[in-house]
Design an enzyme around this catalytic site. Sequence first.
Site, PDB file in Angstrom:
ATOM      1  N   LYS A   1      44.232  49.194  38.375  1.00 57.52           N
ATOM      2  CA  LYS A   1      44.198  48.578  39.698  1.00 57.52           C
ATOM      3  C   LYS A   1      44.813  47.184  39.641  1.00 57.52           C
ATOM      4  CE  LYS A   1      40.330  51.358  41.212  1.00 57.52           C
ATOM      5  NZ  LYS A   1      38.894  51.600  41.216  1.00 57.52           N
TER       6      LYS A   1
ATOM      7  N   ASP B   1      37.127  49.865  49.770  1.00 57.37           N
ATOM      8  CA  ASP B   1      36.801  51.230  49.348  1.00 57.37           C
ATOM      9  C   ASP B   1      36.366  52.093  50.535  1.00 57.37           C
ATOM     10  OD1 ASP B   1      37.232  51.908  46.717  1.00 57.37           O
ATOM     11  OD2 ASP B   1      35.423  50.898  45.998  1.00 57.37           O
TER      12      ASP B   1
ATOM     13  N   GLN C   1      33.456  48.418  41.104  1.00 57.49           N
ATOM     14  CA  GLN C   1      33.724  49.635  40.343  1.00 57.49           C
ATOM     15  C   GLN C   1      32.406  50.354  40.052  1.00 57.49           C
ATOM     16  OE1 GLN C   1      36.933  50.765  39.421  1.00 57.49           O
ATOM     17  NE2 GLN C   1      35.804  52.604  38.869  1.00 57.49           N
TER      18      GLN C   1
END
Length: 312
Positions: A52, A119, A96
């Site tokens: 990422k 997200d 995460q």
Amino acid sequence: MPTILDGNRVRDQILRDLGPRVAALAEAWRPPGLAVVLIGNDPGSQIYVRNKVKACAELGIASESITPPSSIATEEFLALIYGLNQRPDVDGILVQLPLPPQVDTRRVLLAVSPEKDVDGFHPMNIGNLVAGRSGPRPCTPAGIMELLKQYQIPVAGKRAVVVGRSDIVGKPMALLLLHAHATVTICHSRTVDLPGVCREGEILVAAMGRPAMLTADYIRPGAVVIDVGMNRITDPTEAARIFRNSPERLATLERKGSVLVGDVDPLAMQEKAAAYTPVPGGVGPLTIAMLMSNTVSAAEAKAGQAGRPVLP
Ligand code: NAP
């Protein structure tokens, strides 16, 4: 011959389209900023975060990895998130998952400001998704919709079957297909006659985390099969069964000690589907591209609020 739906190609296209938007933001205001929070030493998570951060760098997005100790308590974690919510240079916050057991994941995801929730996991954004209102969409299903669009696969009026009902893949996938006017069935571990239900699917999405579980019996001839599964297998007998016609994949197992397989039997997809996503190289590459896309959209929205509108 079925069409192989090439996720790398679609990812490259998504990133190419984002390039000018990032440049416009950087010129008119500042580059978009993403903060990635990673706890613990899970090697899989570390690789995801590294990828990422690398994707951000290539695109000109400013990124920052924050790695609190794995012993962090929920309250400390929440304080960290509140701090990121306040920072004007951070447009997107990515936590995460999975988090260590002592951390209350739901409270953490709720603490992320909905505007910075790249997200798409915040309940407010889930509500926006359910209601078909604009907002960040969970990256993996959003990437799959982009793949279907770029390959001009019709969705409206089609029978779509989604196997898996997780909050991050199955449910949002089903909703996005529904908003695109498919007739959607969601399956899970209690579904009766799963093969029969799957065979109804003109579009079949597999997201169970069960290596090569959907065999030929589950696939309608001519279906479009989207294999979200990412399972690393190490057992040579299992690998020999799944990759019975793929000596190169068996060689990978021998070389690396593990080999990646999706949730659909690869040979069954090749034999029965009209089009399918391979594993690796199908759905996987799309997720990070959509994260970049959500981050750029969040930055554009913030630039607009700051009186520096940048048109996408
Ligand atoms: P998850 O949270 O474990 O959910 C799995 C779902 O599959 C559950 O709804 C479960 O049903 C269902 N399921 C499990 N076994 C089943 C069975 N035998 N028959 C029918 N349904 C079954 O998994 P996830 O996070 O959604 O991930 C699914 C897969 O996608 C994993 O392999 C993961 O690694 C992969 N993934 C890939 C990406 C990517 O970027 N390519 C991103 C995210 C996830 P119940 O609800 O009844 O338990």
